[in-house]
Design an enzyme around this catalytic site. Sequence first.
Site, PDB file in Angstrom:
ATOM      1  CD  GLU A  56      -2.924  -0.961  -0.004  1.00  0.00           C
ATOM      2  OE1 GLU A  56      -3.120   0.149  -0.240  1.00  0.00           O
ATOM      3  OE2 GLU A  56      -3.612  -1.968  -0.091  1.00  0.00           O
ATOM      4  CB  CYS A  86      -6.565  -3.221   6.328  1.00  0.00           C
ATOM      5  SG  CYS A  86      -6.842  -4.949   6.379  1.00  0.00           S
ATOM      6  CG  HIS A 135      -4.716  -5.155   1.474  1.00  0.00           C
ATOM      7  ND1 HIS A 135      -4.791  -3.701   1.770  1.00  0.00           N
ATOM      8  CD2 HIS A 135      -5.384  -5.569   2.354  1.00  0.00           C
ATOM      9  CE1 HIS A 135      -5.781  -3.368   2.527  1.00  0.00           C
ATOM     10  NE2 HIS A 135      -6.177  -4.556   3.238  1.00  0.00           N
TER      11      HIS A 135
END
Length: 213
Positions: free
Chosen positions: A78, A141, A165
């Site tokens: 991310e 998350c 992820h």
Amino acid sequence: MKVLITGFDPFGGESINPALEAVKMIPENIEGAQVIKLEIPTVFRKSLEKIEEKIEEINPDVVISIGQAGGRFGVTPERVAINMDDARIEDNEGNQPIDISIYEDGESAYFSNLPIKAMVKEMVDNGIPASVSNTAGTFVCNHVMYGVLYLVNKKYKNIRAGFIHVPYIPAQVVNKPNTPSMAINDIAKGLELSIKAIVLNDNDIKTVGGAVC
């Protein structure tokens, strides 16, 4: 170098979380770095509290949190986390914050300071589908990614931190037609390669990793 890597317990009616199972599988030493593993609850606030307790205990150089993103085709580091909890479902203790700031005194967003493009390149070069993601969602998350980066910016300024992820594994999509999945061994290998890239790259590489939309 010490690397703290965390994985969530199962949530949303699933009996397994590939993030946690993959974390369990990776070596405890990668490119000379000591890898410390931590299970965290899929619960707002408590997940962050557990990570901060571990940071205080072991003083890591790197903190990487791993989460499940059903529907993705590859392993996705991310880029950014936003200061917003907006839970579509309840967490594992029944909490469902909607449009709530994670930290009132935090920035609108924090960017990962991990070499995310180098991580993607290392995975792709070794046959693991991977790409940069530009949204970590608004569930636990994103909450964890934002919260850890908030702590890094406010308190633990020498730590590098970010989030990855991972997709469902095949057993999770048996009754989810046309939903992508990835073998758990490939997910674990992707995490191992990501840590390798972190150890070997103090700064990220310059290469295309964006998206049109």
